[in-house]
Scaffold this motif. Sequence first.
Motif, PDB file in Angstrom:
ATOM      1  N   SER A  38      39.000   9.786  54.868  1.00  0.00           N
ATOM      2  CA  SER A  38      38.347   8.419  55.198  1.00  0.00           C
ATOM      3  C   SER A  38      38.487   8.386  56.686  1.00  0.00           C
ATOM      4  CB  SER A  38      39.033   7.175  54.416  1.00  0.00           C
ATOM      5  OG  SER A  38      38.466   6.220  54.426  1.00  0.00           O
ATOM      6  N   ILE A  41      29.024   1.914  57.100  1.00  0.00           N
ATOM      7  CA  ILE A  41      29.800   1.238  56.147  1.00  0.00           C
ATOM      8  C   ILE A  41      30.455  -0.087  57.149  1.00  0.00           C
ATOM      9  CG2 ILE A  41      31.796   1.181  54.994  1.00  0.00           C
ATOM     10  CD1 ILE A  41      31.428   3.983  54.151  1.00  0.00           C
ATOM     11  N   THR A  87      33.196  -3.947  53.840  1.00  0.00           N
ATOM     12  CA  THR A  87      32.311  -3.032  52.933  1.00  0.00           C
ATOM     13  C   THR A  87      33.493  -2.161  51.992  1.00  0.00           C
ATOM     14  OG1 THR A  87      30.377  -2.944  54.139  1.00  0.00           O
ATOM     15  CG2 THR A  87      30.737  -1.125  52.376  1.00  0.00           C
ATOM     16  N   LYS A  88      33.169  -1.852  50.762  1.00  0.00           N
ATOM     17  CA  LYS A  88      33.910  -1.124  49.982  1.00  0.00           C
ATOM     18  C   LYS A  88      33.043   0.291  49.771  1.00  0.00           C
ATOM     19  CE  LYS A  88      35.798  -4.863  47.063  1.00  0.00           C
ATOM     20  NZ  LYS A  88      35.761  -5.581  45.852  1.00  0.00           N
ATOM     21  N   TYR A  89      33.987   1.233  49.669  1.00  0.00           N
ATOM     22  CA  TYR A  89      33.452   2.746  49.281  1.00  0.00           C
ATOM     23  C   TYR A  89      34.706   3.251  48.699  1.00  0.00           C
ATOM     24  CZ  TYR A  89      36.307   3.886  53.591  1.00  0.00           C
ATOM     25  OH  TYR A  89      37.030   3.889  54.539  1.00  0.00           O
ATOM     26  N   GLU A 131      38.487  -0.590  51.410  1.00  0.00           N
ATOM     27  CA  GLU A 131      37.638  -1.648  51.839  1.00  0.00           C
ATOM     28  C   GLU A 131      38.075  -1.750  53.328  1.00  0.00           C
ATOM     29  OE1 GLU A 131      37.005  -6.380  51.556  1.00  0.00           O
ATOM     30  OE2 GLU A 131      37.767  -5.273  50.265  1.00  0.00           O
ATOM     31  N   LEU A 171      30.260  -2.000  45.320  1.00  0.00           N
ATOM     32  CA  LEU A 171      30.304  -0.699  45.793  1.00  0.00           C
ATOM     33  C   LEU A 171      29.138  -0.047  45.876  1.00  0.00           C
ATOM     34  CD1 LEU A 171      33.378   1.466  45.605  1.00  0.00           C
ATOM     35  CD2 LEU A 171      31.281   2.394  45.288  1.00  0.00           C
ATOM     36  N   HIS A 172      28.797   0.523  47.051  1.00  0.00           N
ATOM     37  CA  HIS A 172      27.432   1.057  47.323  1.00  0.00           C
ATOM     38  C   HIS A 172      27.626   2.493  47.878  1.00  0.00           C
ATOM     39  CE1 HIS A 172      25.559  -2.626  45.467  1.00  0.00           C
ATOM     40  NE2 HIS A 172      26.260  -3.316  46.553  1.00  0.00           N
ATOM     41  N   HIS A 173      28.739   2.987  48.361  1.00  0.00           N
ATOM     42  CA  HIS A 173      28.686   4.061  49.025  1.00  0.00           C
ATOM     43  C   HIS A 173      29.872   4.921  48.665  1.00  0.00           C
ATOM     44  CE1 HIS A 173      27.042   1.239  52.065  1.00  0.00           C
ATOM     45  NE2 HIS A 173      26.651   2.103  52.568  1.00  0.00           N
ATOM     46  N   ARG A 186      23.646   4.453  44.771  1.00  0.00           N
ATOM     47  CA  ARG A 186      24.421   4.510  45.667  1.00  0.00           C
ATOM     48  C   ARG A 186      24.225   5.415  46.704  1.00  0.00           C
ATOM     49  NH1 ARG A 186      27.412   2.982  40.807  1.00  0.00           N
ATOM     50  NH2 ARG A 186      28.556   1.310  41.321  1.00  0.00           N
TER      51      ARG A 186
END
Length: 544
Positions: free
Chosen positions: A159, A181, A185-187, A203, A350-352, A376
């Motif tokens: 990450s 991101i 933003t959450k991923y 996040e 969450l979209h990523h 996503r």
Amino acid sequence: MSRHTSKKDEKEKVSEAIDAAKLFVAAIDFGTTYSGLENDDSDSDDEDNGPKDVYHYFNRFKMMLHNQTVNLDTTIRDQNGLQMKAFDIFSFAIKYLKDQAIGRLVKTLRNVETKDIHYVLTVPAIWDDQAKIFMRKAAEKAGIKGKDLTIALEPETASIYCQELRTNRDGNSNKTFSETIKKGTKYVVVDLGGGTADITVHERLLDDSLEEVLPPNGGNWGGTAIDQAYIEFLHSVFTTKVIKELKSDELEDYTTLCHEFEVKKRSITSELKTDIVITLPYSLVEITVKHCKSVQSAITQSSCKESVSFSTPQKLFVNPEVFRKLFKPTIDALIKHLDKLFKDPNLYDLHHIIMVGGFSECELVQTAMRKTFPNRKIIIPDEAGLAVLRGAVLFGHQPKKIGKRILRKTYGTQSWPEWDAELHPETKRVQIDGVDRCKDVFFKFAVKGEKVEDGHSSGQIFQALKTDEKTLECTVYISDDTNPRYVTDPSCQRLANLVVPIPPLKKGETLEIEETMIFGGTELLFRVKNMRSGEICENQFELF
């Protein structure tokens, strides 16, 4: 020990920053299928003067630390069934990688000293505390001093790495991680390695630090699960008897056959129409002829006769659809787990999805992910298999990048409060120095599911009850329950021991001991302070 009447519960920051004198960070990605190392400055041959006539081959032994309780006496078997201590094998492997890192630095730069190097050793985020302690001790036996070592969690380092590069693999966009991101933003990071799928949800906060949204999770859905399906396929084609004999009598050829699959599985795609060609070791052909008359005869009698063919001298042709089916159970299990995970209420926004690790480069996995989660955005960095390793170097310079983590266990110690007939069962009643006490009471320091900052501490002062002894054993217990009552509960287990020396005391004197657990980092830290002398013991855990 009994609980003191006053309770201490405070937060403090404990610095894990690398000594300013360190010039280099050497990262060791201890993998299941492959291991790697990287230095932060450059881009040796390992020398062993000991006996060279006895060798033992251990294959993918890292997986023994997944979902198993280990200690320093745990054994593993080599390919021939001989048992050896796992601790020695892990230490040997880490030492080899460490020596390679030093050799590379010395070859590139002059006047490099080992004291100038800080090491980062990566482990899966889903490993428990005991496995991390095991790895730290193995690294220390390999010659890495404890103060010069940081344990890093693999999806976390990936990450961090993704924040430093362009994240779109296909080159259609030049957007950086920060642009893709945004803050707030959450991923999810899906680290698909050789042995496990290691999944972490982060996040990105306003200060650019990262925070865990859910506890790390995953399972054994890495590339080696497909390797096992391949071995079963070979058994079905050539018979179990043939493959077992190949493995026992011609281990090098057996390993070559497995490596052949490792290469071929990287080229398989969803649209491939032509057969996969596998080159067979000649010894496999000979053993098959001995037991089945010929390779073609073995194929004809197998369940794969419609999808497999043989061409002399050593070519096996496999229908691509049959080859793809070897991947299906593992990919299906991964997709099912992620689909369930995304239904968590905390992940509604969450979209990523970031995919890293060697197995994430497989086109079949990528296609299944995009098909199942079309809404996503899936991000796969170039050289995804190196994201963990390269991110580990960055983590060595930014150990505080992950600001908050979620505890996967309840942590505590054993306490001996005064007996209370209304609270405690008779079976727990003991008498110490004329006082009735309750043994085995679980004193909680932190609770499973709690989100803690890196460096959060929880402390408690206890009174040593057996002051005639020279040492005091302070034991850390863990539990899957949020409110365990006794350390003997089925949900509880001993994690590790910290042995504390006790000074001589005169008759009637008491000794107070402060125990502190420090949470939020990649490892649990435990500190015991003698309140009389001020002496502090910490981190010298002994595994059970």
